[in-house]
Design a protein around this motif. Structure first.
Motif, PDB file in Angstrom:
ATOM      1  N   LYS A 104       0.827  -1.223   0.000  1.00 54.72           N
ATOM      2  CA  LYS A 104       0.000   0.000   0.000  1.00 54.72           C
ATOM      3  C   LYS A 104       0.854   1.264   0.000  1.00 54.72           C
ATOM      4  O   LYS A 104       0.348   2.376   0.155  1.00 54.72           O
ATOM      5  CB  LYS A 104      -0.928  -0.008   1.212  1.00 54.72           C
ATOM      6  N   SER A 105       2.195   1.091  -0.108  1.00 59.17           N
ATOM      7  CA  SER A 105       3.081   2.259  -0.051  1.00 59.17           C
ATOM      8  C   SER A 105       3.781   2.503  -1.369  1.00 59.17           C
ATOM      9  O   SER A 105       3.818   1.640  -2.243  1.00 59.17           O
ATOM     10  CB  SER A 105       4.162   2.042   1.000  1.00 59.17           C
ATOM     11  N   LEU A 106       4.391   3.688  -1.441  1.00 66.90           N
ATOM     12  CA  LEU A 106       5.231   4.015  -2.589  1.00 66.90           C
ATOM     13  C   LEU A 106       6.680   3.967  -2.137  1.00 66.90           C
ATOM     14  O   LEU A 106       7.019   4.485  -1.074  1.00 66.90           O
ATOM     15  CB  LEU A 106       4.899   5.424  -3.105  1.00 66.90           C
ATOM     16  N   SER A 107       7.521   3.334  -2.956  1.00 63.91           N
ATOM     17  CA  SER A 107       8.951   3.388  -2.658  1.00 63.91           C
ATOM     18  C   SER A 107       9.586   4.206  -3.784  1.00 63.91           C
ATOM     19  O   SER A 107       9.224   4.058  -4.956  1.00 63.91           O
ATOM     20  CB  SER A 107       9.463   1.956  -2.505  1.00 63.91           C
ATOM     21  N   TRP A 108      10.502   5.097  -3.412  1.00 64.66           N
ATOM     22  CA  TRP A 108      11.015   6.088  -4.368  1.00 64.66           C
ATOM     23  C   TRP A 108      12.443   5.767  -4.772  1.00 64.66           C
ATOM     24  O   TRP A 108      13.295   5.514  -3.913  1.00 64.66           O
ATOM     25  CB  TRP A 108      10.939   7.479  -3.756  1.00 64.66           C
ATOM     26  N   HIS A 109      12.691   5.796  -6.095  1.00 67.42           N
ATOM     27  CA  HIS A 109      14.002   5.414  -6.625  1.00 67.42           C
ATOM     28  C   HIS A 109      14.523   6.447  -7.615  1.00 67.42           C
ATOM     29  O   HIS A 109      13.748   6.997  -8.405  1.00 67.42           O
ATOM     30  CB  HIS A 109      13.900   4.059  -7.334  1.00 67.42           C
ATOM     31  N   LEU A 110      15.844   6.626  -7.574  1.00 67.57           N
ATOM     32  CA  LEU A 110      16.482   7.508  -8.550  1.00 67.57           C
ATOM     33  C   LEU A 110      16.385   6.866  -9.914  1.00 67.57           C
ATOM     34  O   LEU A 110      16.509   5.646 -10.046  1.00 67.57           O
ATOM     35  CB  LEU A 110      17.966   7.637  -8.226  1.00 67.57           C
ATOM     36  N   TRP A 111      16.181   7.681 -10.922  1.00 61.83           N
ATOM     37  CA  TRP A 111      16.155   7.160 -12.292  1.00 61.83           C
ATOM     38  C   TRP A 111      16.780   8.198 -13.224  1.00 61.83           C
ATOM     39  O   TRP A 111      16.518   9.382 -13.100  1.00 61.83           O
ATOM     40  CB  TRP A 111      14.730   6.842 -12.737  1.00 61.83           C
ATOM     41  N   GLN A 112      17.638   7.704 -14.131  1.00 62.02           N
ATOM     42  CA  GLN A 112      18.238   8.574 -15.158  1.00 62.02           C
ATOM     43  C   GLN A 112      17.924   7.978 -16.514  1.00 62.02           C
ATOM     44  O   GLN A 112      17.795   6.756 -16.634  1.00 62.02           O
ATOM     45  CB  GLN A 112      19.754   8.583 -14.987  1.00 62.02           C
ATOM     46  N   PRO A 113      17.853   8.829 -17.548  1.00 62.33           N
ATOM     47  CA  PRO A 113      17.582   8.291 -18.882  1.00 62.33           C
ATOM     48  C   PRO A 113      18.579   7.162 -19.157  1.00 62.33           C
ATOM     49  O   PRO A 113      19.742   7.263 -18.762  1.00 62.33           O
ATOM     50  CB  PRO A 113      17.814   9.488 -19.802  1.00 62.33           C
ATOM     51  N   ASP A 114      18.127   6.116 -19.808  1.00 60.72           N
ATOM     52  CA  ASP A 114      18.920   4.914 -20.123  1.00 60.72           C
ATOM     53  C   ASP A 114      18.923   3.873 -18.998  1.00 60.72           C
ATOM     54  O   ASP A 114      19.306   2.733 -19.247  1.00 60.72           O
ATOM     55  CB  ASP A 114      20.380   5.219 -20.540  1.00 60.72           C
ATOM     56  N   ASP A 115      18.536   4.235 -17.756  1.00 57.70           N
ATOM     57  CA  ASP A 115      18.395   3.199 -16.722  1.00 57.70           C
ATOM     58  C   ASP A 115      17.206   2.305 -17.106  1.00 57.70           C
ATOM     59  O   ASP A 115      16.250   2.791 -17.733  1.00 57.70           O
ATOM     60  CB  ASP A 115      18.080   3.823 -15.346  1.00 57.70           C
TER      61      ASP A 115
END
Ligand SMILES: Nc1nc2c(c(=O)[nH]1)N(C=O)[C@@H](CNc1ccc(C(=O)N[C@@H](CCC(=O)O)C(=O)O)cc1)CN2
Ligand SMILES: Nc1ncnc2c1ncn2[C@@H]1O[C@H](COP(=O)(O)OP(=O)(O)OP(=O)(O)O)[C@@H](O)[C@H]1O
Length: 204
Positions: free
Chosen positions: A96-107
């Motif tokens: 029921k939660s959101l987990s937040w992740h770094l993302w860069q183009p091409d990942d």
């Protein structure tokens, strides 16, 4: 308990059910309107929203921004995600939660729950203390900053937790989804600002 108190509790329960019914009806109608846009109209309006965002102080002062990958013709802000001056975070639905992740183009990306594009579960996570701005996907918003989402309560829960509740929030909508007043429940937390293709609203 006296009759009067019982009547009061019944009325509160009825109001709550009524607000949920209204939310459901409104959500259905607005999602239909959004998905009836042509792809060209969606692209043009999305790009105008990105321009509005780039003119806003909240956005310009932010280094780490939480955003979303467009789903069901939500405004598509992806042209902004290539800006290497900023760090971009995206959500994964975990229970029921959101987990937040770094993302860069091409990942790498993957398709998560509900068919929404998500970062890889092992991508670096983002701590609330690092976040300058949360860009909140919305089905509709009102003048007070109240927001209608998909009904999962994910952002409601996030924004009610002490670690996240102080971070500035900005709702994103197309003009047709801006209302003077939406039905709201006691758990709804108003947004600080709202951006559409023609306006940048600061909420009271
Ligand atoms: N692009 C994007 N990503 C996002 C969100 C969002 O609003 N937009 N979310 C924002 O929260 C979370 C996903 N929330 C969602 C909640 C419900 C449904 C959904 O399809 N619900 C069903 C009804 C399910 C039920 O009744 O239990 C539906 O609408 O048909 C989809 C996404 C995280 N990622
Ligand atoms: N702070 C909270 N703690 C626990 N449950 C909550 C909280 N906020 C909302 N909920 C639950 O989430 C459900 C969805 O709420 P609502 O219809 O307002 O969603 P929404 O704002 O449209 O969705 P979302 O935030 O996912 O975009 C409700 O059933 C409510 O009980």
């Amino acid at each position: 308990m006296g009759t009067r108190e019982i009547r009061y509790i019944e009325n509160c329960t009825l109001l709550k059910i009524d607000s949920q019914l209204n939310k459901t009806k409104l959500r259905r109608r607005l999602l239909k309107t959004r998905q009836s846009m042509t792809v060209q109209e969606w692209r043009e309006k999305s790009d105008r929203i990105s321009d509005q965002l780039q003119n806003s102080p909240l956005f310009n002062q932010a280094t780490t921004i939480l955003a979303y990958f467009s789903f069901r013709q939500e405004p598509d802000l992806s042209p902004l995600f290539t800006d290497s001056q900023r760090r971009w975070g995206f959500p994964r639905c975990v229970g029921k939660s959101l987990s937040w992740h770094l993302w860069q183009p091409d990942d790498v990306l993957q398709v998560g729950e509900y068919g929404i594009t998500e970062p890889h579960p092992e991508a670096p996570t983002i701590d609330p203390t690092e976040v300058d701005l949360i860009i909140v996907p919305s089905v509709a918003c009102d003048r007070q900053g109240y927001r209608l989402g998909y009904g999962g309560g994910y952002y409601d829960r996030l924004l009610s937790s002490p670690a996240w509740s102080k971070i500035p929030t900005m709702g994103v909508i197309f003009d047709f989804a801006y209302f003077s007043q939406l039905p709201f429940d006691n758990w709804d937390k108003p947004l600080q600002a709202i951006v559409s293709e023609t306006h940048l609203f600061t909420c009271n």
